[in-house]
Write an enzyme that holds these catalytic residues in place. Structure first.
Site, PDB file in Angstrom:
ATOM      1  N   GLU A  25      -3.908   3.789   6.121  1.00 29.53           N
ATOM      2  CA  GLU A  25      -3.790   3.560   4.672  1.00 29.53           C
ATOM      3  C   GLU A  25      -4.429   4.744   3.945  1.00 29.53           C
ATOM      4  O   GLU A  25      -3.931   5.230   2.936  1.00 29.53           O
ATOM      5  CB  GLU A  25      -4.531   2.249   4.335  1.00 29.53           C
ATOM      6  CG  GLU A  25      -4.567   1.948   2.854  1.00 29.53           C
ATOM      7  CD  GLU A  25      -5.320   0.653   2.549  1.00 29.53           C
ATOM      8  OE1 GLU A  25      -5.196  -0.340   3.304  1.00 29.53           O
ATOM      9  OE2 GLU A  25      -6.046   0.645   1.537  1.00 29.53           O
ATOM     10  N   SER A  65     -10.405  -0.543   4.175  1.00 33.15           N
ATOM     11  CA  SER A  65      -9.559  -0.636   5.372  1.00 33.15           C
ATOM     12  C   SER A  65      -8.912   0.712   5.660  1.00 33.15           C
ATOM     13  O   SER A  65      -8.257   1.287   4.789  1.00 33.15           O
ATOM     14  CB  SER A  65      -8.462  -1.681   5.162  1.00 33.15           C
ATOM     15  OG  SER A  65      -9.049  -2.957   5.110  1.00 33.15           O
ATOM     16  N   ARG A  79       0.829  -1.226   0.000  1.00 26.72           N
ATOM     17  CA  ARG A  79       0.000   0.000   0.000  1.00 26.72           C
ATOM     18  C   ARG A  79       0.856   1.266   0.000  1.00 26.72           C
ATOM     19  O   ARG A  79       0.557   2.237   0.680  1.00 26.72           O
ATOM     20  CB  ARG A  79      -0.937   0.064   1.222  1.00 26.72           C
ATOM     21  CG  ARG A  79      -1.951  -0.990   1.367  1.00 26.72           C
ATOM     22  CD  ARG A  79      -2.916  -1.120   0.190  1.00 26.72           C
ATOM     23  NE  ARG A  79      -3.422  -2.457   0.190  1.00 26.72           N
ATOM     24  CZ  ARG A  79      -2.837  -3.470  -0.473  1.00 26.72           C
ATOM     25  NH1 ARG A  79      -1.798  -3.272  -1.248  1.00 26.72           N
ATOM     26  NH2 ARG A  79      -3.318  -4.675  -0.410  1.00 26.72           N
TER      27      ARG A  79
HETATM   28  C1  LIG Z   1     -15.547  -0.888   0.153  1.00 28.19           C
HETATM   29  C2  LIG Z   1     -14.081  -0.623  -0.145  1.00 28.19           C
HETATM   30  C3  LIG Z   1     -13.228  -1.694  -0.308  1.00 28.19           C
HETATM   31  C4  LIG Z   1     -11.870  -1.471  -0.585  1.00 28.19           C
HETATM   32  N1  LIG Z   1     -11.045  -2.541  -0.740  1.00 28.19           N
HETATM   33  C5  LIG Z   1      -9.749  -2.334  -1.029  1.00 28.19           C
HETATM   34  C6  LIG Z   1      -8.861  -3.451  -1.200  1.00 28.19           C
HETATM   35  O1  LIG Z   1      -9.243  -4.591  -1.128  1.00 28.19           O
HETATM   36  N2  LIG Z   1      -7.559  -3.176  -1.473  1.00 28.19           N
HETATM   37  C7  LIG Z   1      -7.076  -1.902  -1.580  1.00 28.19           C
HETATM   38  O2  LIG Z   1      -5.880  -1.719  -1.839  1.00 28.19           O
HETATM   39  N3  LIG Z   1      -7.908  -0.842  -1.412  1.00 28.19           N
HETATM   40  C8  LIG Z   1      -9.210  -1.019  -1.153  1.00 28.19           C
HETATM   41  N4  LIG Z   1     -10.031   0.048  -0.980  1.00 28.19           N
HETATM   42  C9  LIG Z   1      -9.465   1.419  -1.029  1.00 28.19           C
HETATM   43  C10 LIG Z   1      -9.517   2.093  -2.414  1.00 28.19           C
HETATM   44  O3  LIG Z   1     -10.625   1.645  -3.168  1.00 28.19           O
HETATM   45  C11 LIG Z   1      -8.237   1.871  -3.215  1.00 28.19           C
HETATM   46  O4  LIG Z   1      -7.109   2.375  -2.542  1.00 28.19           O
HETATM   47  C12 LIG Z   1      -8.328   2.549  -4.594  1.00 28.19           C
HETATM   48  O5  LIG Z   1      -7.250   2.133  -5.371  1.00 28.19           O
HETATM   49  C13 LIG Z   1      -8.323   4.079  -4.523  1.00 28.19           C
HETATM   50  O6  LIG Z   1      -8.651   4.560  -5.809  1.00 28.19           O
HETATM   51  P1  LIG Z   1      -9.433   5.945  -5.991  1.00 28.19           P
HETATM   52  O7  LIG Z   1      -9.549   6.210  -7.439  1.00 28.19           O
HETATM   53  O8  LIG Z   1     -10.690   5.950  -5.222  1.00 28.19           O
HETATM   54  O9  LIG Z   1      -8.364   6.924  -5.328  1.00 28.19           O
HETATM   55  P2  LIG Z   1      -8.672   8.251  -4.509  1.00 28.19           P
HETATM   56  O10 LIG Z   1      -9.275   7.893  -3.191  1.00 28.19           O
HETATM   57  O11 LIG Z   1      -9.401   9.216  -5.363  1.00 28.19           O
HETATM   58  O12 LIG Z   1      -7.184   8.764  -4.260  1.00 28.19           O
HETATM   59  C14 LIG Z   1      -6.310   8.038  -3.430  1.00 28.19           C
HETATM   60  C15 LIG Z   1      -4.915   8.686  -3.503  1.00 28.19           C
HETATM   61  O13 LIG Z   1      -4.425   8.556  -4.836  1.00 28.19           O
HETATM   62  C16 LIG Z   1      -4.107   9.833  -5.399  1.00 28.19           C
HETATM   63  N5  LIG Z   1      -4.493   9.777  -6.814  1.00 28.19           N
HETATM   64  C17 LIG Z   1      -5.727   9.511  -7.323  1.00 28.19           C
HETATM   65  N6  LIG Z   1      -5.677   9.521  -8.672  1.00 28.19           N
HETATM   66  C18 LIG Z   1      -4.391   9.808  -9.018  1.00 28.19           C
HETATM   67  C19 LIG Z   1      -3.710   9.962 -10.266  1.00 28.19           C
HETATM   68  N7  LIG Z   1      -4.346   9.820 -11.442  1.00 28.19           N
HETATM   69  N8  LIG Z   1      -2.387  10.260 -10.260  1.00 28.19           N
HETATM   70  C20 LIG Z   1      -1.718  10.408  -9.071  1.00 28.19           C
HETATM   71  N9  LIG Z   1      -2.321  10.286  -7.854  1.00 28.19           N
HETATM   72  C21 LIG Z   1      -3.641   9.977  -7.831  1.00 28.19           C
HETATM   73  C22 LIG Z   1      -4.985  10.817  -4.609  1.00 28.19           C
HETATM   74  O14 LIG Z   1      -4.423  12.113  -4.644  1.00 28.19           O
HETATM   75  C23 LIG Z   1      -4.942  10.182  -3.216  1.00 28.19           C
HETATM   76  O15 LIG Z   1      -3.741  10.505  -2.552  1.00 28.19           O
HETATM   77  C24 LIG Z   1     -11.392  -0.145  -0.708  1.00 28.19           C
HETATM   78  C25 LIG Z   1     -12.274   0.926  -0.551  1.00 28.19           C
HETATM   79  C26 LIG Z   1     -13.619   0.700  -0.285  1.00 28.19           C
HETATM   80  C27 LIG Z   1     -14.546   1.872  -0.151  1.00 28.19           C
END
Ligand SMILES: Cc1cc2nc3c(=O)[nH]c(=O)nc-3n(C[C@H](O)[C@H](O)[C@H](O)COP(=O)(O)OP(=O)(O)OC[C@H]3O[C@@H](n4cnc5c(N)ncnc54)[C@H](O)[C@@H]3O)c2cc1C
Length: 298
Positions: free
Chosen positions: A290, A220, A171
């Protein structure tokens, strides 16, 4: 350029003072000073070339961020509904844009029976967010499968980088400030042993049985410390269902914080700090978050 002049040269929408509750899965947080939804890559490039005086933060689906109640200074660039195309050579090479949904990436590659990315099926984020977080589960992490990434910097310059140019871990990705993902390529192998769609079915079933899916959360909240599960540490510290304001610890999975309507970000942040303090007092282990904290406290 100032925002008024930039607006005139762009196709996508720039709005001011945009409430961020709609743009994160906890449904909390204050407003972004500016919020830009580029209509395509050219539009994004033009925006960055002309906005050197504005702080920029990229967001995908907002599924791993805590946006504070005081809001965000500068401009949020949202890829939630844009940069979501892909190409495939039908031989396992895929190029996905950064706004592409992780769940869809899993479905598309699985339908072609190219294996590896099935684990993305339950991750409700964008590819860009997954790369920034090195998202993963069920033994897979996205950077294990990346071949190259396409990036854009604060000045709008595009560059393709090889996976070996990055340092990543559980992560975690070391990413220079003001560099953002706009796409990635993957070279996948055909699945020989088991059908990818069956693997996805199993993963989704497992997730539904263990996690409070369907409720507002960020997945998480804490990373698992080496040799421990954060959820077990929280549960055995007696914290299941513990509530501060309108935010509570899930009784189904203790590493999930759920928000009720009208929860504030400070409810969630106070609960996070309370969990860290309690687990440290009970177990002598510090839980690192995280989730990424963004914006200003009220
Ligand atoms: C129900 C649920 C289950 C989940 N299960 C998991 C799991 O099993 N495993 C896991 O790892 N995560 C999990 N997550 C967390 C999350 O979905 C992941 O970390 C996901 O990859 C985040 O993507 P996002 O587009 O929502 O990022 P965001 O929340 O929009 O951004 C997260 C970070 O990434 C940066 N960012 C976003 N886009 C870019 C870009 N294009 N370039 C550079 N930086 C960027 C943002 O500035 C921020 O710092 C879960 C979340 C939920 C709600």
């Amino acid at each position: 350029m100032n925002i008024k002049s930039i607006k005139k040269i762009l196709k996508g929408r720039i709005r001011e003072n945009v409430c961020m509750k709609e743009y994160n899965t906890w449904k909390i947080g204050g407003s972004a000073q500016y919020f830009f939804e580029p209509s395509n890559l050219d539009d994004l490039k033009k925006f960055l070339e002309n906005s050197s005086n504005i702080d920029i933060i990229f967001l995908g689906n907002g599924s791993n961020v805590l946006i504070r109640d005081g809001g965000i200074n500068g401009c949020v660039v949202s890829l939630k509904n844009t940069l979501n195309n892909y190409t495939s050579n039908k031989k396992g090479k895929y190029i996905f844009e950064a706004g592409f949904s992780c769940m869809k990436i899993a479905q598309i590659t699985a339908k072609d029976n190219y294996g590896g990315l099935e684990f993305l099926c339950g991750i409700p984020g964008s590819l860009g967010g997954a790369l920034a977080m090195n998202a993963g589960c069920y033994g897979g992490n996205i950077w294990d499968y990346v071949n190259k990434v396409i990036m854009i910097n604060k000045n709008g310059n595009l560059v393709t980088k090889n996976k070996r140019e990055f340092k990543y871990g559980y992560r975690n990705l070391e990413l220079e400030d003001n560099n953002f993902f706009i796409g990635a390529t993957f070279n996948l192998q055909e699945n020989q042993l088991k059908n990818s769609l069956d693997i996805i079915k199993e993963y989704l079933k497992d997730r539904r049985s263990k996690q409070p899916t369907g409720l507002p959360s960020c997945g998480s909240v804490f990373k698992n410390p080496e040799n421990y599960h954060a959820a077990n540490l929280i549960e055995s510290s007696g914290l299941k269902n513990y509530k501060i304001g309108k935010a509570y610890i899930s009784d189904k999975h203790a590493n999930f914080i759920i928000t009720e309507p009208s929860a504030s970000s400070s409810d969630v942040e106070d609960l996070i700090e309370f969990i860290q303090k309690t687990v440290f007092e009970n177990k002598n282990i510090f839980l690192e978050t995280e989730v990424k904290f963004i914006g200003i406290k009220k």
